[in-house]
Design an enzyme around this catalytic site. Structure first.
Site: not given
Lengths: 409, 409
Positions: B164-166, B169
């Site tokens: 989810w972070d990736l 981003g």
């Protein structure tokens, strides 16, 4: 209604599955006109599960929201010419192609560029040499499944989320916008390639896995623990929760919420480790988890949740998808991300628009996926200049498909 | 050397962890000047694991390649003013901010826009209301861990990859480019918000999970099987492999490679299911897996691999990260994605550049991450117009940090 920040841009998508369609949809949800070209009857993903009882794909409807759908038999030379004509049709903000088909034949960059010199083409590949790979074969090669799951798992644990596909699709959208910007400044189009395998490999590098392995460090499986800091899952009386203390602030909040200060000080004294440092919290994760567990396992979530929120603990509750949909306000129209849409062939769907919330340019509501071939006639008429008679002839010969839509309609 | 497709663009990053830094790095790796601002001594992620023996973070070095690093104590009003001056410094392709800090105080959009009217600011949040969330707390709420892992797992299985972070981003990079395009056409900047939680929720919607659940369908755990088609992991004599038959072409290739045509026909007859349909292959996955297993478990990979490749089977081998790095040519400088870089503070790293391969505008080699505060003096001099004396005074008062670099150097 505000048209969306990419209004005026036109992208053609010759695609299937997750990566290219999710990238194209990102652009569509920002207001670009995205025309997806499929074979008559649909592409390889048209019936991809999950499906309704009469085989309409929730997957396809989810990944193709807001696009136009054109059906052309591009396996024939004549169909390929039609598709190429759509791709290279004039327009200052057009001449953009997103595809995961191999750039051969009518799709070769040289062939298309001969029709439109400033064409921007982004080809998503499985492997950089053009070889076959899908998310579910890339993930095993980069080591992630052998790091996932319980320590006694005994074998690899595959991911359910096609993370590499999704990341590749998003990167494709980024790449198209970068190339469009370059073209506006220089007049120059180009061919961009993006390999799923490379996205995974680059990510392993970016997160430090490769450098670590180069130095002989062996990363172990750690089950549900968060690597390098404190984070673990716990059962409280009536729910399962994830609690994370990645930062000092989160750790302090957790200690305060559960009255851990004294026992943590004891643990620090006994271990000689300063637990204000995240790496030490990781080293002592089992001990910390035991302390947290004793403090919460008999307490209901109705008590713990508000306590955690009040003190700024970083936590969440495990939910099934059913529970998420049934009871979580974040997954409802309370969240401006979502709206109820009327999806042709399926019915009412709680559908998301794009997570990007632009103050200017507007946030478009979610727009249903098209019916297959819904825009074939319209696109051939407006972009290729075909007459109703020509379109009827193509349909008669099976080169195109989709509902008949005459010029007067 | 070709400068990179985003050469001339300047973005300031006030960030930590994965989402914002990975988005900023995507832009840096396409040639934008990306200035990351941290507190003196580094931000919350500066020592994030994995680390070297002397606590240099491989993670930080991986996620901040190619950026400039400036250290300012922006927790003070004077430091905040300096940071704001850098963010709003003039330049046609500048005035862009990517941050996961809350837009308050000197970081409020109104405050920054007063200094530069066309500012583009993208704020990444955990939850859309600004509440705390990280990848590892978002994932449990959207149902994925309870769908991951073996059917008898007995509890959730967290993901190791901060997907989810990736994805967030990458979406931030897309959003910034879309906003920059809008500004180029209209002169207008804006504030864009992007919530990690929304990225996860939207993805669940896009893949069809939400629509399915709305209709009362309960998605079950299926272990390492690929949902909705055929895909499973197998042991052959000396390795573990993943084999996928998502498409008819892949299924046909698999049947041919392993001489399954007859037994598959038997299976079809007995079950009454046409296995050329992917959904039926999923329904019969256990039976198909048993057939495949008997055909391969006694055969070495040295025999199966070439056979599979020759016939176009979609497959891969499970590797640990160590094996990937030690023996896989894809994870070496044979792959143009990678080059050996000399990372200050760490040493030689096999580092990736961006997976996007632009034919025009060039593909930059990977550029090491900066030393912390390496560019403080240079940026304050060139963007804020400070003299050596003023810079020395700020350093003396602890408001900035980083190696001394005088104007003449």
């Amino acid at each position: 209604m505000t048209p969306g920040i990419l209004a005026g841009m036109r992208v053609v998508e010759a695609s299937a599955f997750v990566a290219a369609p999710s990238g194209g949809m990102t652009l569509a949800q920002m207001g670009a006109e995205v025309i997806r070209i499929d074979l008559p009857g649909g592409g390889l993903d048209f019936r991809r599960w999950p499906v309704t009882d009469d085989d309409q794909s929730f997957f396809w409807c989810g990944l193709n929201k807001g696009k136009r759908s054109v059906c052309i038999d591009f396996s024939t030379p004549e169909g390929g010419e039609l598709a190429a004509a759509i791709i290279t049709a004039p327009g200052e903000d057009a001449g953009m192609l997103l595809t995961n088909y191999a750039p051969r034949g009518w799709l070769s960059h040289e062939t298309l560029r001969a029709k439109r010199a400033d064409l921007i083409q982004l080809t998503i590949q499985g492997k950089r040499d053009g070889g076959t790979a899908v998310d579910y074969t890339v993930n095993p090669t980069v080591g992630i499944p052998l790091l996932t799951g319980p320590q006694d798992a005994g074998g690899p644990v595959n991911h359910v989320l096609p993370a590499w596909d999704l990341l590749t699709g998003q990167m494709a959208a980024t790449g198209l916008l970068a190339a469009e910007r370059h073209r506006r400044r220089t007049g120059e189009g180009q061919h961009i390639k993006l390999a799923l395998e490379d996205v995974a490999l680059a990510t392993l590098g970016n997160l430090g896995f490769i450098a670590e392995a180069q130095r002989g460090r062996v990363r172990e499986r750690v089950g549900n623990y968060l690597y390098g800091a404190f984070g673990a899952d716990f059962e409280c009386k009536d729910a399962r929760v994830m609690i994370v203390a990645l930062t000092l602030k989160q750790w302090t909040a957790l200690c305060r919420a559960l009255d851990l200060e004294t026992v943590v000080a004891d643990l620090e004294r006994v271990s000689g480790l300063d637990l204000s440092l995240e790496g030490n919290r990781f080293r002592m994760r089992e001990q910390i988890a035991a302390l947290v567990s004793t403090r919460i396992r008999e307490r209901p979530l109705g008590e713990l949740g508000p306590l955690f929120d009040r003190l700024g603990v970083c936590w969440s509750r495990y939910q099934t998808v059913a529970e998420l949909v049934a009871r979580d306000p974040a997954c409802s129209t309370v969240n401006p991300l979502f709206a109820a849409t009327d999806q042709p062939g399926v019915g009412s769907i709680l559908a998301p628009t794009i997570p990007l919330d632009f103050a200017a340019g507007g946030r478009l509501p979610p727009i249903p996926a098209p019916r297959l071939g819904e825009h074939t006639d319209q696109v051939l008429r407006t972009l290729v200049g075909l007459s109703d008679a020509a379109i009827e002839d193509l349909r008669h010969r099976g080169l195109i498909a989709g509902p008949v839509v005459r010029a007067s309609e």
